[in-house]
Design an enzyme around this catalytic site. Structure first.
Site, mmCIF file in Angstrom:
data_model
loop_
_atom_site.group_PDB
_atom_site.id
_atom_site.type_symbol
_atom_site.label_atom_id
_atom_site.label_comp_id
_atom_site.label_asym_id
_atom_site.label_seq_id
_atom_site.Cartn_x
_atom_site.Cartn_y
_atom_site.Cartn_z
ATOM 1 N N LYS A 71 5.164 -18.732 6.532
ATOM 2 C CA LYS A 71 4.759 -19.173 7.851
ATOM 3 C C LYS A 71 4.349 -17.955 8.686
ATOM 4 O O LYS A 71 4.804 -16.866 8.372
ATOM 5 C CB LYS A 71 5.880 -19.963 8.515
ATOM 6 C CG LYS A 71 6.889 -19.117 9.295
ATOM 7 C CD LYS A 71 7.765 -19.949 10.170
ATOM 8 C CE LYS A 71 8.092 -19.195 11.417
ATOM 9 N NZ LYS A 71 9.105 -19.716 12.278
ATOM 10 N N LYS A 122 17.602 -25.315 2.956
ATOM 11 C CA LYS A 122 19.021 -25.308 3.314
ATOM 12 C C LYS A 122 19.756 -26.442 2.600
ATOM 13 O O LYS A 122 19.241 -27.545 2.467
ATOM 14 C CB LYS A 122 19.187 -25.456 4.831
ATOM 15 C CG LYS A 122 18.771 -24.197 5.564
ATOM 16 C CD LYS A 122 18.991 -24.336 7.043
ATOM 17 C CE LYS A 122 18.554 -23.095 7.768
ATOM 18 N NZ LYS A 122 19.441 -21.945 7.520
ATOM 19 N N GLU A 182 19.089 -20.614 19.539
ATOM 20 C CA GLU A 182 19.306 -19.225 19.124
ATOM 21 C C GLU A 182 19.903 -18.443 20.281
ATOM 22 O O GLU A 182 19.612 -18.743 21.443
ATOM 23 C CB GLU A 182 17.980 -18.580 18.716
ATOM 24 C CG GLU A 182 17.342 -19.208 17.495
ATOM 25 C CD GLU A 182 15.999 -18.567 17.185
ATOM 26 O OE1 GLU A 182 15.976 -17.655 16.350
ATOM 27 O OE2 GLU A 182 14.997 -18.971 17.786
ATOM 28 N N ARG A 237 0.811 -1.222 0.000
ATOM 29 C CA ARG A 237 0.000 0.000 0.000
ATOM 30 C C ARG A 237 0.841 1.266 0.000
ATOM 31 O O ARG A 237 0.346 2.339 -0.326
ATOM 32 C CB ARG A 237 -0.917 0.022 1.228
ATOM 33 C CG ARG A 237 -1.975 -1.073 1.234
ATOM 34 C CD ARG A 237 -2.576 -1.172 2.611
ATOM 35 N NE ARG A 237 -1.503 -1.323 3.595
ATOM 36 C CZ ARG A 237 -1.658 -1.330 4.914
ATOM 37 N NH1 ARG A 237 -2.859 -1.196 5.420
ATOM 38 N NH2 ARG A 237 -0.633 -1.472 5.728
ATOM 39 N N HIS A 297 11.586 -22.327 5.339
ATOM 40 C CA HIS A 297 12.891 -22.066 4.731
ATOM 41 C C HIS A 297 13.952 -23.070 5.190
ATOM 42 O O HIS A 297 14.980 -23.221 4.539
ATOM 43 C CB HIS A 297 13.339 -20.621 4.961
ATOM 44 C CG HIS A 297 13.719 -20.315 6.367
ATOM 45 N ND1 HIS A 297 12.825 -19.900 7.304
ATOM 46 C CD2 HIS A 297 14.912 -20.392 6.995
ATOM 47 C CE1 HIS A 297 13.452 -19.723 8.448
ATOM 48 N NE2 HIS A 297 14.720 -20.015 8.293
ATOM 49 N N HIS A 311 9.639 -26.204 11.692
ATOM 50 C CA HIS A 311 11.031 -26.518 11.350
ATOM 51 C C HIS A 311 11.496 -27.852 11.934
ATOM 52 O O HIS A 311 12.053 -28.696 11.228
ATOM 53 C CB HIS A 311 11.977 -25.428 11.854
ATOM 54 C CG HIS A 311 11.638 -24.063 11.370
ATOM 55 N ND1 HIS A 311 11.226 -23.810 10.086
ATOM 56 C CD2 HIS A 311 11.657 -22.869 11.988
ATOM 57 C CE1 HIS A 311 11.012 -22.515 9.946
ATOM 58 N NE2 HIS A 311 11.259 -21.919 11.087
HETATM 59 P P1 NAP Z 1 6.065 -6.672 7.633
HETATM 60 O O1 NAP Z 1 7.445 -6.128 7.689
HETATM 61 O O2 NAP Z 1 5.050 -6.182 8.617
HETATM 62 O O3 NAP Z 1 5.517 -6.407 6.168
HETATM 63 C C1 NAP Z 1 4.168 -6.566 5.810
HETATM 64 C C2 NAP Z 1 3.993 -6.162 4.358
HETATM 65 O O4 NAP Z 1 2.609 -6.284 4.046
HETATM 66 C C3 NAP Z 1 4.403 -4.738 4.073
HETATM 67 O O5 NAP Z 1 5.043 -4.694 2.826
HETATM 68 C C4 NAP Z 1 3.063 -4.022 4.020
HETATM 69 O O6 NAP Z 1 3.227 -2.922 3.203
HETATM 70 C C5 NAP Z 1 2.193 -5.100 3.399
HETATM 71 N N1 NAP Z 1 0.761 -4.922 3.656
HETATM 72 C C6 NAP Z 1 0.150 -4.806 4.855
HETATM 73 N N2 NAP Z 1 -1.177 -4.669 4.681
HETATM 74 C C7 NAP Z 1 -1.406 -4.703 3.355
HETATM 75 C C8 NAP Z 1 -2.568 -4.614 2.538
HETATM 76 N N3 NAP Z 1 -3.796 -4.431 3.058
HETATM 77 N N4 NAP Z 1 -2.423 -4.695 1.208
HETATM 78 C C9 NAP Z 1 -1.197 -4.865 0.647
HETATM 79 N N5 NAP Z 1 -0.069 -4.971 1.360
HETATM 80 C C10 NAP Z 1 -0.171 -4.875 2.690
HETATM 81 O O7 NAP Z 1 6.056 -8.253 7.746
HETATM 82 P P2 NAP Z 1 7.220 -9.274 7.352
HETATM 83 O O8 NAP Z 1 8.118 -9.446 8.524
HETATM 84 O O9 NAP Z 1 7.817 -8.885 6.046
HETATM 85 O O10 NAP Z 1 6.411 -10.643 7.228
HETATM 86 C C11 NAP Z 1 5.596 -10.952 6.104
HETATM 87 C C12 NAP Z 1 5.099 -12.395 6.262
HETATM 88 O O11 NAP Z 1 6.221 -13.257 6.313
HETATM 89 C C13 NAP Z 1 4.315 -12.648 7.552
HETATM 90 O O12 NAP Z 1 3.346 -13.637 7.293
HETATM 91 C C14 NAP Z 1 5.371 -13.224 8.495
HETATM 92 O O13 NAP Z 1 4.811 -14.059 9.463
HETATM 93 C C15 NAP Z 1 6.205 -14.023 7.511
HETATM 94 N N6 NAP Z 1 7.588 -14.254 7.947
HETATM 95 C C16 NAP Z 1 8.447 -13.224 8.143
HETATM 96 C C17 NAP Z 1 9.750 -13.475 8.522
HETATM 97 C C18 NAP Z 1 10.737 -12.364 8.712
HETATM 98 O O14 NAP Z 1 11.911 -12.668 8.949
HETATM 99 N N7 NAP Z 1 10.353 -11.108 8.617
HETATM 100 C C19 NAP Z 1 10.196 -14.790 8.711
HETATM 101 C C20 NAP Z 1 9.299 -15.839 8.490
HETATM 102 C C21 NAP Z 1 7.998 -15.556 8.100
HETATM 103 P P3 NAP Z 1 2.338 -1.577 3.298
HETATM 104 O O15 NAP Z 1 2.214 -1.229 4.753
HETATM 105 O O16 NAP Z 1 3.114 -0.613 2.480
HETATM 106 O O17 NAP Z 1 1.044 -1.933 2.688
#
Ligand code: NAP
Length: 483
Positions: free
Chosen positions: A148, A182, A216, A51, A178, A240
């Protein structure tokens, strides 16, 4: 619908959540490394969608910064980085609204592989799936990648599966864990099923027990409030550690293809026995000087959520009956390491007088930080002075064994390329995820019913004392947690 013939060389990859933490830290830097190794064909496009009010140029700058920070782009690669960045696009798309969807329909090409990475909160998966169909952006050959956590219990995982199944066939859905990307995890299958040496010993006649550790050093830090609703069982074990357990314990699939491998993994999960509560130890890290405790990090002074778990489980089948599998994972432990250790039984009779030490062969498989394998064997201590036996590792650290060309490819980039290739082998199937929850749910419910309170443990330790006792009372011991 007749299947399109897809030129697999070229792709459009849409990353919903393209501005988020995961996209910036893992997905885009990973794709850049694939680009550098010549695996991102000319004409392919990566389309960030979120967004945030930026345009493609703004997005390119964001990703350039992210790659510099997380991707380790060398100075000499600046030119290549420019070429890569040129393949990026950005669209403002609201998963819950109308904005951006028509534009996405116009942008996406149907003659190339198209994949949609849902790197957003799982609560948006349904909205994305529905709109991809309503706006005719995805078709029967499109792929969707989901992150996840895949549910927080069986019911929510079934709901997610049902939502995705309304719009996509199971063959189009790529549930990422992920860990499966590995190098060592795949090597585990090569070692087991590509060699004659280990497989005859891989059963309850020769294996004493198996240990899986994912330790960790970090705490729950900034994501304490989120983590507190989850805990180590949901966050690490259900996905995992269980995936690693499956790969260690499964029967040989008839061939190395997605469904054959996943059928065998599913059988392992279904053969897991319910766990006796005495075979589980939960912990929370304690305060350590200025370092906050788990409860402080989680901002929940009454939290019963575990930041550590150790458990003993058994697989009820002919191969593994009677062999304990010990799993442990935790935060703020002594070192960061992920290791699987197959501990073989003692020799039946020692012919060496005076040698009372218990010598055991151990196959240790390290997943991080240094991917590799060691086989502990017993040999004679070199030199004079009689037959003294010592245990030494036959070491195969991949970086050393394979030299500078060793594959240090990050798991994410490997998995994303598998999506483009249409290979689901390293992704979790819906029934696998549900079976894993069906096993974990009663354990978690049992804690709630008993008001189970996690034991405190020291930061920088190996977890609560009780976790040691879990092994000691069966005359076994955990391997040391070390890098
Ligand atoms: P994040 O930093 O909060 O990012 C969320 C993303 O979703 C942002 O790009 C946000 O962008 C977008 N978003 C939110 N609401 C939206 C909407 N209504 N329409 C379109 N886009 C929208 O989260 P993240 O850490 O990247 O995690 C993303 C997913 O990966 C989650 O399911 C999380 O559980 C999983 N995950 C993350 C990690 C990690 O290391 N970060 C590891 C494993 C799994 P805008 O606000 O600009 O819309």
């Amino acid at each position: 619908m007749v299947s399109r013939v897809i030129p697999v060389e070229e792709f459009d990859l849409v990353i919903f959540g393209g501005t988020g933490d995961l996209a910036r830290r893992k997905i885009l830097p990973g794709l850049f490394r694939r680009f550098l190794s010549g695996q991102m064909p000319a004409g392919s496009r990566i389309i960030g969608a979120a967004r945030s009010d930026i345009d493609s140029d703004g997005y390119r700058q964001m990703i350039r910064d992210a790659i510099s920070e997380f991707g380790g782009a060398e100075k000499s690669e600046t030119g290549r980085l420019n070429d890569f960045i040129a393949q990026l696009h950005y669209l403002r798309v609201d998963a819950k609204g109308e904005a951006g969807w028509k534009e996405l329909h116009e942008l996406i090409r149907f003659k190339v592989v198209n994949a949609f990475y849902f790197s957003v909160a799982p609560s948006l998966f349904g909205d994305l799936a529905e709109r991809l169909h309503t706006f005719k952006i995805a078709d029967n050959d499109s792929r969707v990648v989901v992150e996840k956590p895949f549910g927080r219990d069986l019911v929510s995982a079934q709901e997610l599966n049902d939502t995705l199944a309304e719009h996509f066939d199971e063959t189009q859905i790529y549930r990422i864990d992920h860990y499966l990307g590995k190098e060592t995890v795949q090597n585990l299958m090569a070692v087991r099923f590509g060699n004659m040496l280990f497989e005859p010993l891989w059963n309850n006649h020769y294996v004493d027990h198996i240990q899986i550790t994912v330790a960790e050093t970090v705490g729950v830090g900034g994501r304490g409030a989120y983590y507190d609703k989850s805990g180590a069982m949901r966050d690490m074990v259900q996905n995992h550690l269980m995936q690693l357990l499956c790969l260690i314990a499964m029967e040989a699939p008839s061939q190395f293809d997605a469904d054959a491998v996943r059928d065998e993994k599913l059988k392992v999960i279904r053969a897991l026995q319910p766990i006796d509560p005495h075979h589980i130890v939960r912990g929370q890290y304690d305060v350590n000087g200025d370092e906050p405790s788990y409860r402080e990090d989680a901002e929940n002074p009454k939290s019963f959520t575990e930041s550590f778990i150790a458990l003993r489980c058994e697989i009820a089948n002919w191969r593994w009956a009677g062999v304990p599998f010990y799993l442990r994972t935790g935060k703020k432990l002594k070192a960061r390491t992920s290791e699987i250790a197959v501990v073989f039984k003692d020799i039946g009779h020692s012919i060496f007088p005076g040698d009372e030490k218990r010598h055991r062969n151990i196959l240790a498989i390290q997943l991080q930080p240094n991917e590799g394998m060691q086989l502990q064997v017993t040999i004679k201590e070199p030199g004079p002075g009689g037959m003294r036996l010592i245990d030494v590792p036959l070491d195969m650290t991949f970086a050393e064994a394979l030299g500078p060309d060793a594959d240090d490819t990050d798991a994410y980039e490997r998995l994303i390329m598998d999506v483009i290739r249409g290979n689901q082998t390293l992704f979790m199937r819906g029934d696998e995820v549900e079976a894993a929850w069906a096993w974990t749910d009663p354990i978690i419910e049992g804690w709630k019913a008993r008001n189970d309170v996690p034991k405190l443990y020291d930061q920088g330790s190996g977890g609560p004392e009780d976790a040691m006792a879990l092994m000691h009372r069966e005359e076994r011991r955990w391997r040391e947690i070390k890098e």
